[in-house]
Structure formats: structure tokens, C-alpha cells
Design a protein around this motif. Structure first.
Motif, PDB file in Angstrom:
ATOM      1  N   GLU A  74      22.924   2.467  28.186  1.00  0.00           N
ATOM      2  CA  GLU A  74      22.845   0.515  28.153  1.00  0.00           C
ATOM      3  C   GLU A  74      23.935   0.176  27.164  1.00  0.00           C
ATOM      4  OE1 GLU A  74      20.026   1.519  24.930  1.00  0.00           O
ATOM      5  OE2 GLU A  74      20.576   2.665  26.963  1.00  0.00           O
ATOM      6  N   ASP A  75      25.220   1.127  27.143  1.00  0.00           N
ATOM      7  CA  ASP A  75      25.937   0.611  26.630  1.00  0.00           C
ATOM      8  C   ASP A  75      27.264   0.371  27.539  1.00  0.00           C
ATOM      9  OD1 ASP A  75      25.240   0.594  23.898  1.00  0.00           O
ATOM     10  OD2 ASP A  75      26.024   2.644  23.241  1.00  0.00           O
ATOM     11  N   THR A  76      28.217  -0.919  27.102  1.00  0.00           N
ATOM     12  CA  THR A  76      29.496  -1.134  27.516  1.00  0.00           C
ATOM     13  C   THR A  76      30.465  -0.645  26.879  1.00  0.00           C
ATOM     14  OG1 THR A  76      27.995  -3.204  29.058  1.00  0.00           O
ATOM     15  CG2 THR A  76      30.797  -2.815  28.945  1.00  0.00           C
ATOM     16  N   LEU A  77      31.513  -0.344  27.931  1.00  0.00           N
ATOM     17  CA  LEU A  77      32.646   0.577  26.816  1.00  0.00           C
ATOM     18  C   LEU A  77      34.300  -0.380  27.457  1.00  0.00           C
ATOM     19  CD1 LEU A  77      32.218   3.852  26.780  1.00  0.00           C
ATOM     20  CD2 LEU A  77      31.135   2.679  25.190  1.00  0.00           C
ATOM     21  N   ILE A  78      34.541  -1.442  26.689  1.00  0.00           N
ATOM     22  CA  ILE A  78      35.602  -1.991  26.978  1.00  0.00           C
ATOM     23  C   ILE A  78      37.081  -1.013  26.708  1.00  0.00           C
ATOM     24  CG2 ILE A  78      36.407  -4.145  27.711  1.00  0.00           C
ATOM     25  CD1 ILE A  78      33.904  -5.048  27.551  1.00  0.00           C
ATOM     26  N   PHE A  79      37.921  -0.680  27.176  1.00  0.00           N
ATOM     27  CA  PHE A  79      38.384   0.062  26.996  1.00  0.00           C
ATOM     28  C   PHE A  79      40.363  -0.624  27.208  1.00  0.00           C
ATOM     29  CE2 PHE A  79      36.272   3.642  28.382  1.00  0.00           C
ATOM     30  CZ  PHE A  79      36.419   4.570  27.384  1.00  0.00           C
ATOM     31  N   MET A  80      40.512  -1.031  26.598  1.00  0.00           N
ATOM     32  CA  MET A  80      41.544  -1.678  26.136  1.00  0.00           C
ATOM     33  C   MET A  80      43.400  -1.662  26.831  1.00  0.00           C
ATOM     34  SD  MET A  80      40.406  -4.109  25.061  1.00  0.00           S
ATOM     35  CE  MET A  80      41.739  -5.513  24.455  1.00  0.00           C
ATOM     36  N   GLY A  81      42.841  -0.284  27.170  1.00  0.00           N
ATOM     37  CA  GLY A  81      44.397  -0.341  27.620  1.00  0.00           C
ATOM     38  C   GLY A  81      45.293   0.917  26.860  1.00  0.00           C
ATOM     39  N   ASP A  82      46.514   1.745  27.561  1.00  0.00           N
ATOM     40  CA  ASP A  82      47.463   2.700  27.439  1.00  0.00           C
ATOM     41  C   ASP A  82      47.021   4.177  27.518  1.00  0.00           C
ATOM     42  OD1 ASP A  82      49.626   1.139  27.276  1.00  0.00           O
ATOM     43  OD2 ASP A  82      49.679   0.826  24.908  1.00  0.00           O
ATOM     44  N   TYR A  83      46.375   4.652  28.050  1.00  0.00           N
ATOM     45  CA  TYR A  83      45.487   5.708  28.095  1.00  0.00           C
ATOM     46  C   TYR A  83      46.380   6.994  27.872  1.00  0.00           C
ATOM     47  CZ  TYR A  83      42.205   2.096  29.968  1.00  0.00           C
ATOM     48  OH  TYR A  83      41.955   1.369  30.055  1.00  0.00           O
ATOM     49  N   VAL A  84      47.229   6.962  28.404  1.00  0.00           N
ATOM     50  CA  VAL A  84      48.440   8.171  28.243  1.00  0.00           C
ATOM     51  C   VAL A  84      49.874   7.824  27.726  1.00  0.00           C
ATOM     52  CG1 VAL A  84      47.966   8.549  31.021  1.00  0.00           C
ATOM     53  CG2 VAL A  84      49.703   6.806  30.521  1.00  0.00           C
ATOM     54  N   ASP A  85      50.842   8.648  27.135  1.00  0.00           N
ATOM     55  CA  ASP A  85      52.080   8.935  27.389  1.00  0.00           C
ATOM     56  C   ASP A  85      51.645   8.894  25.217  1.00  0.00           C
ATOM     57  OD1 ASP A  85      53.028   8.049  28.954  1.00  0.00           O
ATOM     58  OD2 ASP A  85      53.554   5.976  29.142  1.00  0.00           O
ATOM     59  N   GLY A  86      52.411  10.133  24.818  1.00  0.00           N
ATOM     60  CA  GLY A  86      52.067  10.521  23.164  1.00  0.00           C
ATOM     61  C   GLY A  86      51.583  11.607  23.462  1.00  0.00           C
ATOM     62  N   TRP A  87      50.160  11.858  22.858  1.00  0.00           N
ATOM     63  CA  TRP A  87      50.057  13.579  23.092  1.00  0.00           C
ATOM     64  C   TRP A  87      49.853  13.824  24.420  1.00  0.00           C
ATOM     65  CZ3 TRP A  87      50.112  14.706  17.912  1.00  0.00           C
ATOM     66  CH2 TRP A  87      50.290  13.346  17.148  1.00  0.00           C
ATOM     67  N   SER A  88      49.287  15.093  23.897  1.00  0.00           N
ATOM     68  CA  SER A  88      49.676  16.189  25.528  1.00  0.00           C
ATOM     69  C   SER A  88      48.802  16.287  26.467  1.00  0.00           C
ATOM     70  CB  SER A  88      49.979  17.614  25.113  1.00  0.00           C
ATOM     71  OG  SER A  88      48.488  18.564  24.173  1.00  0.00           O
ATOM     72  N   GLU A  89      47.442  15.403  26.297  1.00  0.00           N
ATOM     73  CA  GLU A  89      46.527  15.468  26.925  1.00  0.00           C
ATOM     74  C   GLU A  89      46.571  14.495  28.386  1.00  0.00           C
ATOM     75  OE1 GLU A  89      43.128  18.656  25.641  1.00  0.00           O
ATOM     76  OE2 GLU A  89      43.379  17.133  24.071  1.00  0.00           O
TER      77      GLU A  89
END
Length: 243
Positions: free
Chosen positions: A28-43
Motif C-alpha cells: 500500500e506504500d507510494t514511492l516517489i522517485f526524485m529523478g536521476d536514475y542513471v549516470d554514475g555507478w555501473s548499473e
């Protein structure tokens, strides 16, 4: 029911999984991701695959960040922006090695579906970077500000805490929303390793792209959870710590 704001991931899948386990997320939780999922570490590519799968089982909102715009453009046009390449793009391109064109297209569709901001039922704004219009994000002329602007946060940091929100001295930009949640500007730039508050703004980016941690905050209680420092999770990498 809980709602979490989650900071900039920057290709750190190990940190994301660790954080979600610490948060003990429920259906039932809501997850709001603030952006910048990419660029930096290898995955980076693996983070996107994970988030697409996560959204099938949880209520998720994925705000678009500036690094996501760069990656989206590359996936669409197969053109490498030199600025992007020097700021994590190389690592992201490398992470897509072995991905089929069909899977890349699925990731492109995911990026294209991301909103530039989100306003919840309690008039709380979630935006990657900031905005410049005194009339709010809906009136922002320069859409790039939503994922590049730092002036909103810089202004809030300089404010006198004694200024009430109903005062004529309180900035009009901040009056439109009960609270504002952002990423983009790492709190470790200010020698702070946890989410920061200034005026009615909460900054959730605690420097996961560099030497910091990935953070998730319960937006109602302000309790927060954190991963380990990213260099400890990726000991053989530099992330975006160049030089």
C-alpha cells in the motif's frame, strides 16, 4: 499507507535494493522517485529494468531528472551529448552493453512517460531540481528549469527562518505548495549527509552519485532511511568522483 520520497540513484542498484529493504516497503506504500536514475555507478540500465518491474507491484511516481533527459535523448537518437558523456554518460552507455534494441525501446518508453513534476492531494510538490516562475511549476516557461534549476534551493538556504509563510517577505515561489521535495543538488555539497530542510523545501539528494548515500524519506513523519555510502557498495568504481 506511507509515501516515501527517494533521492537520486545514479546507477546505484545495490544502494536502491538496500534502501528498499531497510524501508520495508509494503503493497500500500507510494514511492516517489526524485529523478536521476542513471549516470554514475555501473548499473544504470539495470536500475531502469528494476524500476520498471517495481512499478508493476507498487504505486510509483518517477520524476524526470536532467540525467534522465540526456539518457532518453541518447536512446531515441543514438547521439552522444559530450557534456553528458563526461558526467556519467559513459558509464550508462557501458551498462547497456548486451541490451537488445527491443529492451532499449522499452527503457525509452519508460523515460518518455516520466512527468517533470508531481503534485499530490495535499498540495505537496515533487520536482527534480526547482523552478523559476513566481506563479509555480504550472506556469514555468523554461521547462529545463524543472530538472536543472538550483536557484530555488539556494534561495531557501539564505532565508531567515523567522519569516512566516503569510508574510509579504516570504518568496512567492514557495507560497504555492504546502511542501516542496527536490533532488539534484547533493546535500554533501554543504557537508550534510542526510536530507536537508530549508523553508518549506526538503532536499532528498544525499550524494549517492559521489561519496554519499541513497536516502528515502517518509514525507509525513520525515523519518528517513539510508543505504551505505555508495563507494563502499562499489569499491572498484569511482562513480562520478573523477580525479
Amino acid at each position: 499507507m506511507r509515501t516515501f520520497a527517494i533521492g537520486d540513484i545514479h546507477g546505484g542498484l545495490k544502494a536502491l535494493i538496500q534502501l528498499l529493504n531497510k524501508m520495508e516497503i509494503k503493497d500500500e506504500d507510494t514511492l516517489i522517485f526524485m529523478g536521476d536514475y542513471v549516470d554514475g555507478w555501473s548499473e544504470s540500465a539495470q536500475v531502469i529494468t528494476f524500476l520498471i518491474d517495481l512499478s508493476k507491484n507498487f504505486n510509483c511516481v518517477f520524476i524526470k531528472g536532467n540525467h534522465d533527459v540526456w539518457c532518453e535523448n541518447w536512446l531515441r537518437e543514438d547521439r552522444v551529448d559530450p557534456v553528458w558523456y563526461m558526467h556519467g554518460g559513459k558509464e550508462t552507455i557501458d551498462s547497456y552493453a548486451g541490451f537488445s534494441e527491443a529492451k532499449k525501446k522499452k527503457h525509452l518508453d519508460f523515460f518518455e512517460s516520466m512527468p517533470l513534476y508531481y503534485i499530490d492531494g495535499e498540495n505537496r510538490l515533487f520536482v527534480h531540481a526547482g523552478f523559476t516562475s513566481m506563479h509555480g511549476v504550472e506556469k514555468e516557461v523554461f521547462k529545463e528549469s524543472l530538472y536543472f534549476d538550483r536557484t530555488l534551493w539556494e534561495m531557501a538556504l539564505t532565508m531567515d527562518n523567522r519569516i512566516a509563510k503569510d508574510s509579504t517577505l516570504y518568496p512567492n515561489r514557495l507560497k504555492h505548495y504546502s511542501e516542496i521535495f527536490i533532488g539534484h543538488t547533493p546535500t554533501i555539497n554543504f557537508n550534510v549527509g542526510v536530507p536537508m530542510q530549508a523553508a518549506n523545501i526538503w532536499n532528498i539528494d544525499t550524494g549517492a552519485a559521489f561519496t554519499g548515500k541513497l536516502s528515502g524519506m517518509n514525507i509525513d513523519t520525515k523519518a528517513f532511511f539510508q543505504s551505505d555510502n555508495l563507494p563502499n557498495l562499489y569499491p572498484n568504481e569511482k562513480g562520478r568522483n573523477k580525479g
